[in-house]
Write a protein that holds these residues in place. Sequence first.
Motif, short mmCIF file in Angstrom:
data_model
loop_
_atom_site.label_atom_id
_atom_site.label_comp_id
_atom_site.label_asym_id
_atom_site.label_seq_id
_atom_site.Cartn_x
_atom_site.Cartn_y
_atom_site.Cartn_z
N ALA A 159 0.82 -1.21 0.00
CA ALA A 159 0.00 0.00 0.00
C ALA A 159 0.85 1.26 0.00
N GLU A 160 0.60 2.14 -0.97
CA GLU A 160 1.25 3.44 -1.04
C GLU A 160 0.47 4.48 -0.26
N SER A 161 -0.83 4.26 -0.08
CA SER A 161 -1.64 5.12 0.78
C SER A 161 -2.66 4.25 1.49
N ALA A 162 -2.96 4.60 2.71
CA ALA A 162 -3.91 3.83 3.51
C ALA A 162 -4.60 4.77 4.48
N ALA A 163 -5.92 4.65 4.59
CA ALA A 163 -6.68 5.51 5.49
C ALA A 163 -7.89 4.75 6.00
N LEU A 164 -8.22 4.96 7.26
CA LEU A 164 -9.45 4.39 7.79
C LEU A 164 -10.63 4.94 6.99
N SER A 165 -11.66 4.11 6.81
CA SER A 165 -12.79 4.49 5.96
C SER A 165 -14.11 4.16 6.64
N PRO A 166 -14.44 4.87 7.73
CA PRO A 166 -15.71 4.61 8.41
C PRO A 166 -16.88 5.10 7.58
N ASP A 167 -18.07 4.58 7.88
CA ASP A 167 -19.28 5.11 7.27
C ASP A 167 -19.55 6.50 7.83
N PRO A 168 -20.28 7.35 7.09
CA PRO A 168 -20.56 8.70 7.60
C PRO A 168 -21.19 8.69 8.99
N ALA A 169 -22.13 7.77 9.24
CA ALA A 169 -22.79 7.73 10.54
C ALA A 169 -21.82 7.34 11.65
N ALA A 171 -18.56 8.05 11.73
CA ALA A 171 -17.74 9.23 12.01
C ALA A 171 -18.52 10.29 12.76
N ALA A 172 -19.83 10.42 12.45
CA ALA A 172 -20.65 11.45 13.09
C ALA A 172 -21.03 11.09 14.52
N SER A 173 -21.28 9.80 14.78
CA SER A 173 -21.78 9.39 16.09
C SER A 173 -20.67 9.10 17.10
N GLN A 264 -18.99 22.48 18.01
CA GLN A 264 -18.31 21.36 18.66
C GLN A 264 -18.72 20.00 18.08
N GLU A 265 -19.50 19.99 17.03
CA GLU A 265 -19.88 18.74 16.38
C GLU A 265 -18.83 18.36 15.33
N PRO A 266 -18.75 17.07 14.96
CA PRO A 266 -17.75 16.65 13.97
C PRO A 266 -18.04 17.20 12.58
N VAL A 267 -16.99 17.66 11.92
CA VAL A 267 -17.06 18.16 10.56
C VAL A 267 -15.92 17.51 9.78
N PHE A 268 -16.24 17.04 8.57
CA PHE A 268 -15.23 16.42 7.72
C PHE A 268 -14.72 17.47 6.74
N VAL A 269 -13.46 17.89 6.91
CA VAL A 269 -12.85 18.90 6.05
C VAL A 269 -12.20 18.17 4.88
N ALA A 270 -12.78 18.33 3.69
CA ALA A 270 -12.38 17.55 2.52
C ALA A 270 -11.25 18.21 1.76
N ASP A 271 -10.31 17.39 1.27
CA ASP A 271 -9.31 17.91 0.34
C ASP A 271 -9.46 17.31 -1.05
N SER A 272 -10.29 16.26 -1.19
CA SER A 272 -10.62 15.75 -2.52
C SER A 272 -11.99 15.09 -2.47
N ILE A 273 -12.77 15.29 -3.53
CA ILE A 273 -14.10 14.70 -3.67
C ILE A 273 -14.21 14.17 -5.09
N TYR A 274 -14.60 12.91 -5.23
CA TYR A 274 -14.72 12.34 -6.56
C TYR A 274 -15.85 11.32 -6.57
N PRO A 275 -16.44 11.04 -7.73
CA PRO A 275 -17.54 10.07 -7.79
C PRO A 275 -17.07 8.69 -7.34
N ALA A 276 -17.92 8.02 -6.59
CA ALA A 276 -17.62 6.65 -6.16
C ALA A 276 -18.16 5.70 -7.21
N ASP A 277 -17.30 4.80 -7.69
CA ASP A 277 -17.73 3.83 -8.69
C ASP A 277 -18.73 2.88 -8.10
#
Length: 279
Positions: A159-169, A171-173, A264-277
Amino acid sequence: MMSNRQFNVPLKRLPQTAGVVAFIVAASVLPACTTEGTEPITEEPVSTETVEAENAQVGEITDALERYEGTLVTVREEISDVVGEYAFLLDEDDFFGGEELLVINASGTPIEIPADPGVAVQVTGVVRELMIADINEEFDVDLDPDLFVDYEQQPVIVAESAALSPDPAEAASDPEQYYGQRLAIVGDIETTLSSNSFLLDEDAFFGGEDLLVISPDGTVSTNADDEVAITGVLRPYIAADFEQEYELGWDLDFQEQIEAEYNQEPVFVADSIYPADDE
C-alpha cells in the motif's frame, strides 16, 4: 470512547500518494550529439504520466493474481486482523464467509486502528505475489518468515496510501476515535447547504446520522443523491478556528446557522471529492 491501537508502519521505500491516484515520473537523460564528445550532458524534459488506480474487490484479486499482479488498485474493505507490525488482513464483506487479502502498509504513515472490529480501510497500492525475502530486501525490513509463511506466494497489496474508511454515521456518532486522522469516507450527498458544504449520508436501510462536509478549496460540483468518495480530516467545528483558517465565503446568516447547529460537532474537512464507482 474506544481505545485505539497504533499500527506501526516503518516501511517507507515507496513514495506516499494522496487519494487514489499515483504519479509516475520517468526522466530520460541523453547526451548531446557532438563530434568531439566534449559537450555537457543535457536533460530532456521530464514527462509525467498519471496512472489512475483500478477499483477492485478482495475476492477478485485473490481469485486472479495473474490478472492483477503489477496493477495499481484501490480496495475498501473491513480489517479482520493485524499481522505483526507492518501488515493487516482485509476481509471480503460476505455473510457466508469470504476471502482475506494481506496488505503491507508502505505509506510511511501509521494507522490508528480502533478497537471496535469491522472498521473499513481504504488502501491504494500495487498487487504483488508475496516473496518474504524480496520484501525484506527491497524495503530493508525483517518480516518474520514464521509469521508470514501462510501468505508466501499469495497475493499482497503493497500500500502506497492507507486511510481508515468509516461510514458517515460512524464518524458522526463516535468522532473522538477519528479526530485528527486522515480518512476516506464514501456516502451519498443528502443535502447541499452551500457551494462548498453539504450533508453526507450512508446508503443504509436503517439510516443514521448525517455528516457535515466542508470543502474549503473549491466549489462542490455534485448533486443530491450522488455517491461520492471523500478524503480529508475529521475535526470538531469551532467557528473561530474555521474563520481564521479558511476562506469559506459564507454570509453572516449562514455562518450563524452552521455555528448554532454544529458547534463542537464533527465536521469532515475535505481535500478531494470524486464520484464513487458503483460496485
